[in-house]
Design an enzyme around this catalytic site. Sequence first.
Site, mmCIF file in Angstrom:
data_model
loop_
_atom_site.group_PDB
_atom_site.id
_atom_site.type_symbol
_atom_site.label_atom_id
_atom_site.label_comp_id
_atom_site.label_asym_id
_atom_site.label_seq_id
_atom_site.Cartn_x
_atom_site.Cartn_y
_atom_site.Cartn_z
ATOM 1 N N GLU A 27 -33.698 -12.504 -33.097
ATOM 2 C CA GLU A 27 -32.299 -12.794 -32.768
ATOM 3 C C GLU A 27 -32.103 -13.096 -31.280
ATOM 4 O O GLU A 27 -30.996 -12.990 -30.757
ATOM 5 C CB GLU A 27 -31.425 -11.618 -33.199
ATOM 6 C CG GLU A 27 -31.409 -11.420 -34.703
ATOM 7 C CD GLU A 27 -30.627 -10.188 -35.109
ATOM 8 O OE1 GLU A 27 -29.414 -10.298 -35.338
ATOM 9 O OE2 GLU A 27 -31.229 -9.114 -35.182
ATOM 10 N N SER A 153 -29.428 -10.888 -38.752
ATOM 11 C CA SER A 153 -29.035 -12.305 -38.786
ATOM 12 C C SER A 153 -29.473 -13.014 -40.066
ATOM 13 O O SER A 153 -29.683 -14.222 -40.078
ATOM 14 C CB SER A 153 -29.591 -13.055 -37.563
ATOM 15 O OG SER A 153 -28.884 -12.667 -36.403
ATOM 16 N N TYR A 224 -24.153 -18.769 -37.721
ATOM 17 C CA TYR A 224 -24.223 -19.336 -36.367
ATOM 18 C C TYR A 224 -24.132 -20.850 -36.275
ATOM 19 O O TYR A 224 -23.844 -21.372 -35.206
ATOM 20 C CB TYR A 224 -25.534 -18.897 -35.695
ATOM 21 C CG TYR A 224 -25.751 -17.406 -35.757
ATOM 22 C CD1 TYR A 224 -24.869 -16.536 -35.113
ATOM 23 C CD2 TYR A 224 -26.810 -16.864 -36.465
ATOM 24 C CE1 TYR A 224 -25.054 -15.165 -35.170
ATOM 25 C CE2 TYR A 224 -26.998 -15.484 -36.529
ATOM 26 C CZ TYR A 224 -26.122 -14.646 -35.880
ATOM 27 O OH TYR A 224 -26.306 -13.303 -35.940
ATOM 28 N N ARG A 263 -20.543 -1.931 -35.956
ATOM 29 C CA ARG A 263 -19.897 -2.560 -37.105
ATOM 30 C C ARG A 263 -20.508 -2.019 -38.373
ATOM 31 O O ARG A 263 -21.728 -1.850 -38.447
ATOM 32 C CB ARG A 263 -20.174 -4.063 -37.081
ATOM 33 C CG ARG A 263 -18.972 -4.934 -36.856
ATOM 34 C CD ARG A 263 -19.383 -6.388 -36.851
ATOM 35 N NE ARG A 263 -20.140 -6.721 -38.034
ATOM 36 C CZ ARG A 263 -21.157 -7.585 -38.051
ATOM 37 N NH1 ARG A 263 -21.539 -8.196 -36.971
ATOM 38 N NH2 ARG A 263 -21.791 -7.825 -39.171
ATOM 39 N N ASP A 265 -20.670 -3.010 -42.400
ATOM 40 C CA ASP A 265 -20.343 -4.087 -43.338
ATOM 41 C C ASP A 265 -20.282 -3.540 -44.757
ATOM 42 O O ASP A 265 -21.049 -2.642 -45.111
ATOM 43 C CB ASP A 265 -21.418 -5.182 -43.280
ATOM 44 C CG ASP A 265 -21.532 -5.817 -41.896
ATOM 45 O OD1 ASP A 265 -20.594 -5.650 -41.094
ATOM 46 O OD2 ASP A 265 -22.561 -6.467 -41.629
ATOM 47 N N GLU A 278 -24.587 -2.243 -44.597
ATOM 48 C CA GLU A 278 -25.432 -1.935 -43.442
ATOM 49 C C GLU A 278 -24.554 -1.573 -42.256
ATOM 50 O O GLU A 278 -23.355 -1.849 -42.232
ATOM 51 C CB GLU A 278 -26.326 -3.132 -43.081
ATOM 52 C CG GLU A 278 -25.546 -4.358 -42.648
ATOM 53 C CD GLU A 278 -26.372 -5.284 -41.759
ATOM 54 O OE1 GLU A 278 -27.414 -4.852 -41.233
ATOM 55 O OE2 GLU A 278 -25.934 -6.429 -41.557
ATOM 56 N N ASN A 280 -24.418 -2.081 -38.034
ATOM 57 C CA ASN A 280 -24.959 -2.866 -36.918
ATOM 58 C C ASN A 280 -24.640 -2.109 -35.646
ATOM 59 O O ASN A 280 -23.470 -1.915 -35.310
ATOM 60 C CB ASN A 280 -24.312 -4.252 -36.883
ATOM 61 C CG ASN A 280 -24.710 -5.087 -38.092
ATOM 62 O OD1 ASN A 280 -25.826 -5.552 -38.181
ATOM 63 N ND2 ASN A 280 -23.802 -5.232 -39.044
ATOM 64 N N GLY A 284 -22.981 -8.871 -32.642
ATOM 65 C CA GLY A 284 -22.737 -10.071 -31.839
ATOM 66 C C GLY A 284 -21.532 -9.905 -30.921
ATOM 67 O O GLY A 284 -20.552 -9.258 -31.273
HETATM 68 N N1 LIG Z 1 -26.553 -6.799 -52.262
HETATM 69 C C1 LIG Z 1 -25.968 -7.915 -51.861
HETATM 70 N N2 LIG Z 1 -25.052 -8.543 -52.638
HETATM 71 C C2 LIG Z 1 -24.440 -9.678 -52.218
HETATM 72 N N3 LIG Z 1 -24.686 -10.265 -51.035
HETATM 73 C C3 LIG Z 1 -25.591 -9.697 -50.224
HETATM 74 C C4 LIG Z 1 -26.284 -8.493 -50.580
HETATM 75 N N4 LIG Z 1 -27.109 -8.168 -49.576
HETATM 76 C C5 LIG Z 1 -26.962 -9.114 -48.627
HETATM 77 N N5 LIG Z 1 -26.069 -10.039 -49.011
HETATM 78 C C6 LIG Z 1 -25.682 -11.233 -48.236
HETATM 79 O O1 LIG Z 1 -26.667 -11.457 -47.231
HETATM 80 C C7 LIG Z 1 -26.110 -11.292 -45.914
HETATM 81 C C8 LIG Z 1 -27.092 -10.607 -44.983
HETATM 82 O O2 LIG Z 1 -27.466 -9.369 -45.503
HETATM 83 P P1 LIG Z 1 -27.511 -8.044 -44.635
HETATM 84 O O3 LIG Z 1 -27.994 -6.940 -45.512
HETATM 85 O O4 LIG Z 1 -26.206 -7.842 -43.989
HETATM 86 O O5 LIG Z 1 -28.641 -8.367 -43.551
HETATM 87 P P2 LIG Z 1 -28.577 -8.787 -42.004
HETATM 88 O O6 LIG Z 1 -28.936 -7.560 -41.251
HETATM 89 O O7 LIG Z 1 -29.617 -9.845 -41.863
HETATM 90 O O8 LIG Z 1 -27.182 -9.239 -41.695
HETATM 91 C C9 LIG Z 1 -24.834 -10.490 -46.138
HETATM 92 O O9 LIG Z 1 -23.946 -10.726 -45.089
HETATM 93 C C10 LIG Z 1 -24.374 -11.018 -47.498
HETATM 94 O O10 LIG Z 1 -23.749 -12.289 -47.389
HETATM 95 MG MG LIG Z 2 -25.440 -8.187 -42.061
#
Ligand SMILES: Nc1ncnc2c1ncn2[C@@H]1O[C@H](COP(=O)(O)OP(=O)(O)O)[C@@H](O)[C@H]1O
Ligand SMILES: [Mg+2]
Length: 325
Positions: A27, A153, A224, A263, A265, A278, A280, A284
């Site tokens: 990142e 990311s 991004y 943050r 999510d 998750e 963060n 960002g």
């Molecule tokens: N279990 C899930 N169901 C639906 N969408 C998901 C799921 N896990 C991840 N995503 C999608 O993938 C994106 C990135 O996943 P995330 O776990 O937040 O990893 P990162 O740390 O790379 O942001 C999320 O913002 C969402 O759009």
């Molecule tokens: Mg994420």
Amino acid sequence: MRSDLNQSNSSKKFGKVAVLLGGKSGEREVSLKSGAAVLAALKREGVDAHAFDPAEQPLHELEGFDRAFNALHGRYGEDGTIQGALELMGIPYTGSGVMASSVGMDKWRTKLLWRVLNIKTPDFEMVNAQSDFASIEQKLGLPLFVKPANEGSSIGITKVKQRGGLEGAWILAAKADPLVIAEKFVGGGEYTVGILEDKKSGLRALPIIRIVPKNEFYDYEAKYLRNDTEYLCPCGLSAEKELQIQQEALQAFRAVGCRGWGRVDFLMDEAGNHYFLEVNTSPGMTDHSLVPMAAKAAGISFDALVIKILDFTLGNQDLESKNVG
Ligand SMILES: Nc1ncnc2c1ncn2[C@@H]1O[C@H](COP(=O)(O)OP(=O)(O)O)[C@@H](O)[C@H]1O
Ligand SMILES: [Mg+2]
């Protein structure tokens, strides 16, 4: 521009500030942008701030700085390693401490922690070379998400839609991190809760933002590169539901031991149940990033946000242990 008086007050209060940016994670590019925005804001506020890229400068050159604003993302910046170095050097820094940064970076361990505390998170399985891929697909159902546990990311993430797709997705994710998880798909909407800590009033959740990506999911491109991702704030939830989820997000944040700002999510299913995805710990910070967007909705300008984050700096880890539950 601030008055000269304010400028000298800010320099006095914060001293010489290093804005940590860049670094050597996947990142890096995003962090260079976050760091540049933070640096510009600090300068506008009269702070004696300087860019510092740990990928290009030896860390001992941080000696002589009074504080660090951490705008690094991902490995070596968000995972407790730089925090440990700063602890040893005695330089107070923004955001979470060593342990929380480290756990927060690891999606698998974060989810294990949430699960035992009854904080809802989508069902998941760890995937490795010995896994029975077909039975994981069966158990979690399709589509499912496969992701490296320690990345950000959306790097290395695949939405598996067809039977037999898990193995290829695992191989891709394992290139980013040997620890890979498969996660049940939750498809009723994606949201984020910005969190800001104040020395006087403690942790506070900012207004929730709903993210509506125009591609399959909120991938690197949607984050991004594309400018058609929609960000809704107010997020469309009832005031009551928003408040409830904000409280739970604070609980999820505290469970990991996080401090300062960050943050959390979450995803919503079709029936309106929410699941935390998750945390963060170093999100960002460009002027169109999510925490600045939520802060703006709460009446906090970008520059004021940067100052608030800097104002709450950790200098010692024992603060972490006081933040339980
Ligand atoms: N279990 C899930 N169901 C639906 N969408 C998901 C799921 N896990 C991840 N995503 C999608 O993938 C994106 C990135 O996943 P995330 O776990 O937040 O990893 P990162 O740390 O790379 O942001 C999320 O913002 C969402 O759009
Ligand atoms: Mg994420």
